[in-house]
Design a protein around this motif. Structure first.
Motif, PDB file in Angstrom:
ATOM      1  N   TYR A   1       3.808  -9.687 -27.337  1.00  0.00           N
ATOM      2  CA  TYR A   1       2.753  -9.609 -28.351  1.00  0.00           C
ATOM      3  C   TYR A   1       3.237  -8.833 -29.575  1.00  0.00           C
ATOM      4  O   TYR A   1       2.944  -9.201 -30.718  1.00  0.00           O
ATOM      5  N   ASP A   2       3.984  -7.773 -29.343  1.00  0.00           N
ATOM      6  CA  ASP A   2       4.527  -6.961 -30.437  1.00  0.00           C
ATOM      7  C   ASP A   2       5.484  -7.788 -31.290  1.00  0.00           C
ATOM      8  O   ASP A   2       5.387  -7.805 -32.521  1.00  0.00           O
ATOM      9  N   ALA A   3       6.399  -8.495 -30.640  1.00  0.00           N
ATOM     10  CA  ALA A   3       7.385  -9.311 -31.365  1.00  0.00           C
ATOM     11  C   ALA A   3       6.706 -10.407 -32.179  1.00  0.00           C
ATOM     12  O   ALA A   3       7.180 -10.770 -33.252  1.00  0.00           O
ATOM     13  N   GLU A   4       5.591 -10.907 -31.685  1.00  0.00           N
ATOM     14  CA  GLU A   4       4.891 -11.998 -32.363  1.00  0.00           C
ATOM     15  C   GLU A   4       4.049 -11.526 -33.544  1.00  0.00           C
ATOM     16  O   GLU A   4       3.472 -12.342 -34.257  1.00  0.00           O
ATOM     17  N   GLN A   5       3.995 -10.233 -33.788  1.00  0.00           N
ATOM     18  CA  GLN A   5       3.242  -9.709 -34.924  1.00  0.00           C
ATOM     19  C   GLN A   5       4.002  -9.870 -36.244  1.00  0.00           C
ATOM     20  O   GLN A   5       3.428  -9.726 -37.311  1.00  0.00           O
ATOM     21  N   ALA A   6       5.291 -10.189 -36.171  1.00  0.00           N
ATOM     22  CA  ALA A   6       6.132 -10.272 -37.374  1.00  0.00           C
ATOM     23  C   ALA A   6       5.605 -11.270 -38.392  1.00  0.00           C
ATOM     24  O   ALA A   6       5.741 -11.050 -39.598  1.00  0.00           O
ATOM     25  N   ASP A   7       4.992 -12.363 -37.940  1.00  0.00           N
ATOM     26  CA  ASP A   7       4.520 -13.376 -38.892  1.00  0.00           C
ATOM     27  C   ASP A   7       3.031 -13.257 -39.213  1.00  0.00           C
ATOM     28  O   ASP A   7       2.436 -14.169 -39.757  1.00  0.00           O
ATOM     29  N   LYS A   8       2.441 -12.110 -38.933  1.00  0.00           N
ATOM     30  CA  LYS A   8       1.031 -11.864 -39.262  1.00  0.00           C
ATOM     31  C   LYS A   8       0.938 -11.173 -40.624  1.00  0.00           C
ATOM     32  O   LYS A   8       1.871 -10.511 -41.072  1.00  0.00           O
ATOM     33  N   PRO A   9      -0.213 -11.306 -41.306  1.00  0.00           N
ATOM     34  CA  PRO A   9      -0.404 -10.606 -42.577  1.00  0.00           C
ATOM     35  C   PRO A   9      -0.317  -9.088 -42.385  1.00  0.00           C
ATOM     36  O   PRO A   9      -0.703  -8.560 -41.344  1.00  0.00           O
ATOM     37  N   GLU A  10       0.169  -8.392 -43.383  1.00  0.00           N
ATOM     38  CA  GLU A  10       0.498  -6.972 -43.272  1.00  0.00           C
ATOM     39  C   GLU A  10      -0.623  -6.061 -42.764  1.00  0.00           C
ATOM     40  O   GLU A  10      -0.378  -5.307 -41.828  1.00  0.00           O
ATOM     41  N   PRO A  11      -1.816  -6.064 -43.295  1.00  0.00           N
ATOM     42  CA  PRO A  11      -2.778  -5.085 -42.766  1.00  0.00           C
ATOM     43  C   PRO A  11      -3.030  -5.259 -41.266  1.00  0.00           C
ATOM     44  O   PRO A  11      -3.079  -4.289 -40.518  1.00  0.00           O
ATOM     45  N   LEU A  12      -3.141  -6.489 -40.827  1.00  0.00           N
ATOM     46  CA  LEU A  12      -3.375  -6.751 -39.401  1.00  0.00           C
ATOM     47  C   LEU A  12      -2.149  -6.404 -38.571  1.00  0.00           C
ATOM     48  O   LEU A  12      -2.255  -5.855 -37.484  1.00  0.00           O
ATOM     49  N   ARG A  13      -0.969  -6.738 -39.106  1.00  0.00           N
ATOM     50  CA  ARG A  13       0.274  -6.512 -38.379  1.00  0.00           C
ATOM     51  C   ARG A  13       0.480  -5.036 -38.080  1.00  0.00           C
ATOM     52  O   ARG A  13       0.769  -4.656 -36.960  1.00  0.00           O
ATOM     53  N   SER A  14       0.314  -4.182 -39.060  1.00  0.00           N
ATOM     54  CA  SER A  14       0.546  -2.750 -38.864  1.00  0.00           C
ATOM     55  C   SER A  14      -0.431  -2.157 -37.857  1.00  0.00           C
ATOM     56  O   SER A  14      -0.028  -1.391 -36.976  1.00  0.00           O
ATOM     57  N   ASP A  15      -1.693  -2.517 -37.986  1.00  0.00           N
ATOM     58  CA  ASP A  15      -2.698  -1.982 -37.064  1.00  0.00           C
ATOM     59  C   ASP A  15      -2.453  -2.449 -35.637  1.00  0.00           C
ATOM     60  O   ASP A  15      -2.506  -1.662 -34.695  1.00  0.00           O
ATOM     61  N   MET A  16      -2.180  -3.737 -35.472  1.00  0.00           N
ATOM     62  CA  MET A  16      -1.964  -4.284 -34.134  1.00  0.00           C
ATOM     63  C   MET A  16      -0.686  -3.732 -33.524  1.00  0.00           C
ATOM     64  O   MET A  16      -0.656  -3.390 -32.345  1.00  0.00           O
ATOM     65  N   ARG A  17       0.365  -3.629 -34.321  1.00  0.00           N
ATOM     66  CA  ARG A  17       1.624  -3.080 -33.785  1.00  0.00           C
ATOM     67  C   ARG A  17       1.450  -1.632 -33.346  1.00  0.00           C
ATOM     68  O   ARG A  17       1.986  -1.235 -32.310  1.00  0.00           O
ATOM     69  N   ALA A  18       0.724  -0.860 -34.103  1.00  0.00           N
ATOM     70  CA  ALA A  18       0.495   0.540 -33.720  1.00  0.00           C
ATOM     71  C   ALA A  18      -0.244   0.604 -32.387  1.00  0.00           C
ATOM     72  O   ALA A  18       0.110   1.398 -31.509  1.00  0.00           O
ATOM     73  N   LEU A  19      -1.245  -0.245 -32.226  1.00  0.00           N
ATOM     74  CA  LEU A  19      -2.004  -0.277 -30.985  1.00  0.00           C
ATOM     75  C   LEU A  19      -1.135  -0.738 -29.814  1.00  0.00           C
ATOM     76  O   LEU A  19      -1.120  -0.114 -28.750  1.00  0.00           O
ATOM     77  N   LEU A  20      -0.373  -1.815 -30.006  1.00  0.00           N
ATOM     78  CA  LEU A  20       0.496  -2.331 -28.950  1.00  0.00           C
ATOM     79  C   LEU A  20       1.550  -1.299 -28.548  1.00  0.00           C
ATOM     80  O   LEU A  20       1.842  -1.134 -27.366  1.00  0.00           O
ATOM     81  N   ARG A  21       2.095  -0.610 -29.508  1.00  0.00           N
ATOM     82  CA  ARG A  21       3.136   0.374 -29.197  1.00  0.00           C
ATOM     83  C   ARG A  21       2.564   1.585 -28.461  1.00  0.00           C
ATOM     84  O   ARG A  21       3.242   2.172 -27.619  1.00  0.00           O
ATOM     85  N   GLU A  22       1.331   1.921 -28.744  1.00  0.00           N
ATOM     86  CA  GLU A  22       0.691   2.996 -27.987  1.00  0.00           C
ATOM     87  C   GLU A  22       0.438   2.550 -26.549  1.00  0.00           C
ATOM     88  O   GLU A  22       0.644   3.317 -25.608  1.00  0.00           O
ATOM     89  N   TRP A  23       0.009   1.311 -26.374  1.00  0.00           N
ATOM     90  CA  TRP A  23      -0.188   0.778 -25.032  1.00  0.00           C
ATOM     91  C   TRP A  23       1.139   0.744 -24.267  1.00  0.00           C
ATOM     92  O   TRP A  23       1.184   1.074 -23.083  1.00  0.00           O
ATOM     93  N   GLN A  24       2.205   0.317 -24.941  1.00  0.00           N
ATOM     94  CA  GLN A  24       3.529   0.285 -24.310  1.00  0.00           C
ATOM     95  C   GLN A  24       3.935   1.684 -23.857  1.00  0.00           C
ATOM     96  O   GLN A  24       4.397   1.871 -22.723  1.00  0.00           O
TER      97      GLN A  24
END
Length: 153
Positions: free
Chosen positions: A30-53
């Motif tokens: 899921y983290d790797a697939e955030q690369a092609d998302k728009p920036e505001p969503l990408r940063s928020d989702m990546r931060a959440l995914l990385r905390e879960w990881q």
């Protein structure tokens, strides 16, 4: 009685370890697939995914692996005290121990990749993580069938 309690705790630790190792690559995908998302969503989702990881690895996967190893070694010690070292040379036990080493190696790979993901240097794709997600389960099949059948030549 002591052996049975230790064996039960070992099995519970392995279940937790396996659950975490089956879920962690999915979070990496899921983290790797955030690369092609728009920036505001990408940063928020990546931060959440990385905390879960981080939480999954530090709170569940690492402690469960340690507990599985501790209870496993403890069972070996008890077995050796009662019946000697011979069972460690049995083909089923050698297979199980090799499987445990393989699982531990995969765990180490996942932990190393966690550091690369956190640093933003991971080159693994979502497809890679989805394709390798079942590796721990395949190893577990070999381990469980070896232990339950205690096969020999």
């Amino acid at each position: 009685m002591t052996f049975d309690i230790i064996r039960g705790l070992h099995i519970l630790a392995v279940i937790a370890w396996m659950a975490g190792m089956l879920f962690l690559p999915r979070l990496y995908a899921y983290d790797a697939e955030q690369a092609d998302k728009p920036e505001p969503l990408r940063s928020d989702m990546r931060a959440l995914l990385r905390e879960w990881q981080r939480r999954l690895l530090k709170i569940i996967v690492n402690p469960a692996m340690i507990a599985a190893w501790v209870f496993g070694v403890w069972m070996i010690v008890l077995h050796v005290q009662n019946q000697g070292w011979g069972f460690l040379a049995q083909p089923w036990m050698v297979t199980k121990l090799l499987g445990v080493v393989a699982l531990s190696g995969w765990h180490g790979f996942l932990a190393g990749e966690f550091k690369r993901i956190q640093a933003g240097t991971s080159t693994k794709s979502g497809r890679f993580w989805r394709m390798t997600n079942e590796i721990p389960f395949l190893i577990a099949i070999v381990i469980v069938l070896s232990v339950t059948t205690e096969w020999t030549f």
